[in-house]
Design an enzyme around this catalytic site. Structure first.
Site, PDB file in Angstrom:
ATOM      1  N   ARG A   1       0.803  -1.215   0.000  1.00  0.00           N
ATOM      2  CA  ARG A   1       0.000   0.000   0.000  1.00  0.00           C
ATOM      3  C   ARG A   1       0.844   1.277   0.000  1.00  0.00           C
ATOM      4  NH1 ARG A   1      -4.934  -0.080   2.311  1.00  0.00           N
ATOM      5  NH2 ARG A   1      -4.219  -1.816   3.569  1.00  0.00           N
TER       6      ARG A   1
ATOM      7  N   CYS B   1     -26.299  -3.359  -8.198  1.00  0.00           N
ATOM      8  CA  CYS B   1     -27.548  -3.673  -7.506  1.00  0.00           C
ATOM      9  C   CYS B   1     -27.285  -4.210  -6.109  1.00  0.00           C
ATOM     10  CB  CYS B   1     -28.339  -4.692  -8.315  1.00  0.00           C
ATOM     11  SG  CYS B   1     -28.484  -4.215 -10.019  1.00  0.00           S
TER      12      CYS B   1
HETATM   13  N1  LLP Z   1       2.930  -9.254   2.981  1.00  0.00           N
HETATM   14  C1  LLP Z   1       1.924 -10.086   3.237  1.00  0.00           C
HETATM   15  C2  LLP Z   1       2.203 -11.482   3.561  1.00  0.00           C
HETATM   16  C3  LLP Z   1       0.603  -9.625   3.183  1.00  0.00           C
HETATM   17  O1  LLP Z   1      -0.405 -10.445   3.456  1.00  0.00           O
HETATM   18  C4  LLP Z   1       0.355  -8.256   2.831  1.00  0.00           C
HETATM   19  C5  LLP Z   1      -1.009  -7.751   2.761  1.00  0.00           C
HETATM   20  C6  LLP Z   1       1.459  -7.430   2.551  1.00  0.00           C
HETATM   21  C7  LLP Z   1       2.730  -7.958   2.638  1.00  0.00           C
HETATM   22  C8  LLP Z   1       1.296  -5.985   2.134  1.00  0.00           C
HETATM   23  O2  LLP Z   1       0.728  -5.186   3.099  1.00  0.00           O
HETATM   24  P1  LLP Z   1       0.600  -3.606   2.896  1.00  0.00           P
HETATM   25  O3  LLP Z   1       1.989  -3.029   2.967  1.00  0.00           O
HETATM   26  O4  LLP Z   1      -0.008  -3.357   1.590  1.00  0.00           O
HETATM   27  O5  LLP Z   1      -0.244  -3.183   4.033  1.00  0.00           O
HETATM   28  N2  LLP Z   1      -7.234  -5.610   0.662  1.00  0.00           N
HETATM   29  C9  LLP Z   1      -6.844  -4.839   1.830  1.00  0.00           C
HETATM   30  C10 LLP Z   1      -5.437  -5.078   2.249  1.00  0.00           C
HETATM   31  C11 LLP Z   1      -5.148  -6.520   2.556  1.00  0.00           C
HETATM   32  C12 LLP Z   1      -3.697  -6.763   2.634  1.00  0.00           C
HETATM   33  C13 LLP Z   1      -3.401  -8.177   2.970  1.00  0.00           C
HETATM   34  N3  LLP Z   1      -2.020  -8.468   3.042  1.00  0.00           N
HETATM   35  C14 LLP Z   1      -7.127  -3.360   1.581  1.00  0.00           C
HETATM   36  O6  LLP Z   1      -7.764  -3.033   0.585  1.00  0.00           O
HETATM   37  O7  LLP Z   1      -6.769  -2.539   2.405  1.00  0.00           O
END
Ligand code: LLP
Length: 426
Positions: free
Chosen positions: A290, A356
């Site tokens: 992110r 919907c």
């Molecule tokens: N590594 C692993 C093993 C993960 O499961 C994730 C995210 C990351 C790295 C990256 O995390 P970040 O730096 O992006 O926070 N769909 C959700 C986010 C779910 C993330 C799941 N795992 C949203 O829209 O916020």
């Protein structure tokens, strides 16, 4: 030129008004989407690159390497740009691994996470020499079988459940004791013992892995969980696993959705530094998604209709939860919705999509001007978990993706055709 200040501080965001038009990297968004129409995702690859470099530099003093979390934004143009800057990659499916291989990334610098890898996926990982972060004893057995059958030695990390709950939205807490992810520390020690006893002759245990959650608001939880991982590493080394020194602490760095102030990667690195002082024997890895891609992208959409409700203004857009599901899925309206043509707010506006489902609502109280059909709006911070989570619900086409790079833009994924959505059926 009248440029208002950038709209976010914690990470590079390329979005600002210039002469009353919302621009990305200085390019007016109405012109950027003119060729493909709306809705469309638009990404600044330069901003993603800057965000990657910022994490790399923040963690360089404590020896951290960045494996970009492909799930956040997996467009091939994004992966190619980040690979060129020396990023490794963390993948969670055979599809993501296939993407990474196709941009020519080094499989030896790719890790594979996830609770439910299939035999087919393990086979692909083993064939290409990818490190597998394993989440259960059963998975270790499956991987041992695959490695033996292929006559390969496979590097393995143990995903630990550190039993640490971080203060983020509940669906994004992945390190708490009840979470499905990883193995508890006592089981991790048993697995270490099993390695020492020779149970997995074709697997090489190289270290530990975790991911405590996403949009983690402060470093404390990550520090506590890292201490848990260090204990497991220590146990493995004492038990005689010589190469057991990889410390992968996952992703989770927060972004500033406007308003709130969040710590940058430097603050996370500073909080972790005391734990790693004098530990040159360890190899630190991070998996941000992110914080690299999110602030660098927008979703541009068009107002289709106004609906008049007592005491409420409502706009129907040509995009909805099928294209950008975060607001519906997490019941969060953190994504600012801005008019592409700058104008003063006319008050709270309910912004909804065409799907919907009652949950297809982006915001109940977006501060928007009096927009009319045809006007454009942009959702901010849509570069991560936007297009990757889009679906074809209601047999809708997913949006095209446009990359802005070096001051010009190009379509990096065209809009789907309706017929493509069902051409292989029946
Ligand atoms: N590594 C692993 C093993 C993960 O499961 C994730 C995210 C990351 C790295 C990256 O995390 P970040 O730096 O992006 O926070 N769909 C959700 C986010 C779910 C993330 C799941 N795992 C949203 O829209 O916020």
């Amino acid at each position: 030129m009248d440029a208002s200040p950038t709209l976010s501080r914690a990470h590079t965001t390329p979005v600002r008004y210039i002469d009353g038009i919302l621009c990305l990297d200085g390019l007016p968004l109405d012109q950027v989407v003119a060729g493909v129409g709306t809705p469309a995702y638009v990404y600044s690859l330069d901003a993603m690159a800057a965000n990657l470099v910022r994490v790399q530099q923040a963690f360089a003093p404590i020896g951290g390497s960045v494996s970009y979390s492909v799930k956040a934004n997996s467009n091939q143009a994004v992966l190619a740009r980040l690979a060129a800057l020396g990023a490794g990659f963390d993948v969670v499916s055979g599809g993501e691994l296939s993407r990474v291989l196709d941009v020519g990334a080094d499989p030896a610098r790719t890790s594979f996470a996830g609770v439910g890898k299939t035999d087919e996926e393990l086979l692909l990982a083993v064939r290409h020499g990818v490190l597998v972060n394993v989440e259960s004893a059963d998975e270790l057995d499956a991987l041992q079988r695959t490695a033996a059958a292929m006559g390969r030695r496979v590097r393995v990390g143990l995903r630990i459940n550190p039993a640490v709950t971080v203060a983020t939205l509940a669906p994004m807490q992945t390190g708490s004791a009840r979470a499905k992810f990883g193995v508890p520390t006592d089981e991790a020690r048993e697995l270490v013992d099993a390695f020492v006893a020779g149970r997995y002759p074709d697997l090489e245990p190289v270290g530990v892995h975790m991911h405590v959650g996403s949009q983690v608001p402060e470093p404390g939880g990550m520090v506590r969980a890292t201490e848990v991982l260090l204990d497991v590493l220590e146990y493995g080394q004492q038990a005689g696993l010589a190469g057991f020194r990889r410390l992968d602490i996952g992703g989770g760095f927060p972004i500033d959705h406007g308003g709130e102030s969040v710590p940058g990667p430097e603050e996370f690195a500073a909080a972790l530094a005391p734990l790693l002082r004098g530990r040159d024997d360890l190899e630190l890895f991070l998996e941000p998604g992110r914080s690299i891609a999110g602030p660098a992208g927008v979703l541009v959409a068009r107002v289709l209709y106004r609906k008049h409700r007592p005491g409420r203004r409502m706009l129907v857009l040509d995009t909805g939860m099928h294209h950008f599901i975060r607001p519906a899925l997490y019941r969060t309206s953190v994504h600012r919705i801005l008019p592409v043509r700058e104008a003063p707010s006319a008050g709270p506006t309910e912004v909804v999509g065409p799907v919907c489902e009652s949950t297809d609502t982006f915001s109940e109280d977006a501060q928007l001007p009096d927009l009319v059909p045809g006007d454009l709006v942009a959702f901010l911070d849509a570069g991560a978990y936007g297009m990757v989570m889009a679906s074809n619900y209601n047999t809708n086409r997913r949006p095209p993706e446009i990359a802005v790079e070096g001051g010009s833009h190009r379509v990096v994924r065209p809009r789907e055709e309706w017929r493509d959505l069902y051409a292989s059926e029946g």
